[in-house]
Design a protein around this motif. Structure first.
Motif, PDB file in Angstrom:
ATOM      1  N   ASN A  74      44.244  15.095  66.562  1.00 47.07           N
ATOM      2  CA  ASN A  74      43.849  14.401  65.334  1.00 47.07           C
ATOM      3  C   ASN A  74      44.074  15.220  64.070  1.00 47.07           C
ATOM      4  O   ASN A  74      43.750  14.763  62.982  1.00 47.07           O
ATOM      5  N   ARG A  88      44.754   5.840  63.622  1.00 52.87           N
ATOM      6  CA  ARG A  88      43.532   6.183  62.881  1.00 52.87           C
ATOM      7  C   ARG A  88      43.131   5.053  61.935  1.00 52.87           C
ATOM      8  O   ARG A  88      41.978   4.662  61.862  1.00 52.87           O
ATOM      9  N   PRO A 110      41.504   2.933  65.860  1.00 52.12           N
ATOM     10  CA  PRO A 110      40.965   4.260  66.199  1.00 52.12           C
ATOM     11  C   PRO A 110      40.681   4.459  67.687  1.00 52.12           C
ATOM     12  O   PRO A 110      40.871   5.554  68.212  1.00 52.12           O
ATOM     13  N   GLN A 133      43.800   5.731  69.725  1.00 49.78           N
ATOM     14  CA  GLN A 133      44.474   6.989  69.390  1.00 49.78           C
ATOM     15  C   GLN A 133      44.950   7.647  70.686  1.00 49.78           C
ATOM     16  O   GLN A 133      44.231   7.689  71.675  1.00 49.78           O
TER      17      GLN A 133
END
Length: 145
Positions: free
Chosen positions: A23, A43, A47, A50
């Protein structure tokens, strides 16, 4: 500026973006490059996904940046990070076309199913030119997204 031109301008600005190892540095085009499928596209829109293949997330993200979430959802028929579902949205709206034009979302299939997507930037004769969010630098249809 026409709608297709606006979408293509946004997609072009993303050329060179590399997926990340984690991230970290999601907004940088090249920092933290890796093969773990971490992106700013996930993101911002997905989310919980991911680390997954991100070609469809990229297309949705470009549409949202160009038109806003509500209009993008209407143009795409809905949002999905899974290419077969995104393709089905067009079929459900009876907007499934054989001949693409600039600004269209295009789908690619392998021997099993629709497995990849991108944005058409130009059509010349029997060739279609696209910008795609992809997980590999290889040419052709890549099974990992």
């Amino acid at each position: 500026m026409k709608a297709a031109e606006k979408l293509i301008q946004i997609a072009r600005a993303e050329i060179g973006y590399l997926e990340k190892t984690s991230n970290k540095d999601l907004d940088s085009k090249t920092a933290n490059a890796g093969s773990a499928n971490y992106t700013k596209y996930a993101r911002d829109l997905y989310p919980s996904l991911q680390g997954q293949a991100w070609c469809d997330m990229f297309v949705d993200w470009c549409f949202v940046k160009a038109f806003g979430e509500k209009k993008a959802r209407g143009l795409l028929g809905g949002f999905s990070a899974y290419t077969p579902t995104s393709a089905q949205y067009y079929k459900d709206k009876k907007q499934w076309y054989t001949y693409p034009k600039a600004g269209d979302q295009i789908f690619f299939k392998n021997s099993v199913r629709i497995c990849h997507t991108g944005i058409v930037i130009r059509v010349a004769g029997d060739r279609v030119y696209t910008i795609e969010g992809n997980t590999s630098g290889a040419s052709g249809v890549v099974a990992n997204g």
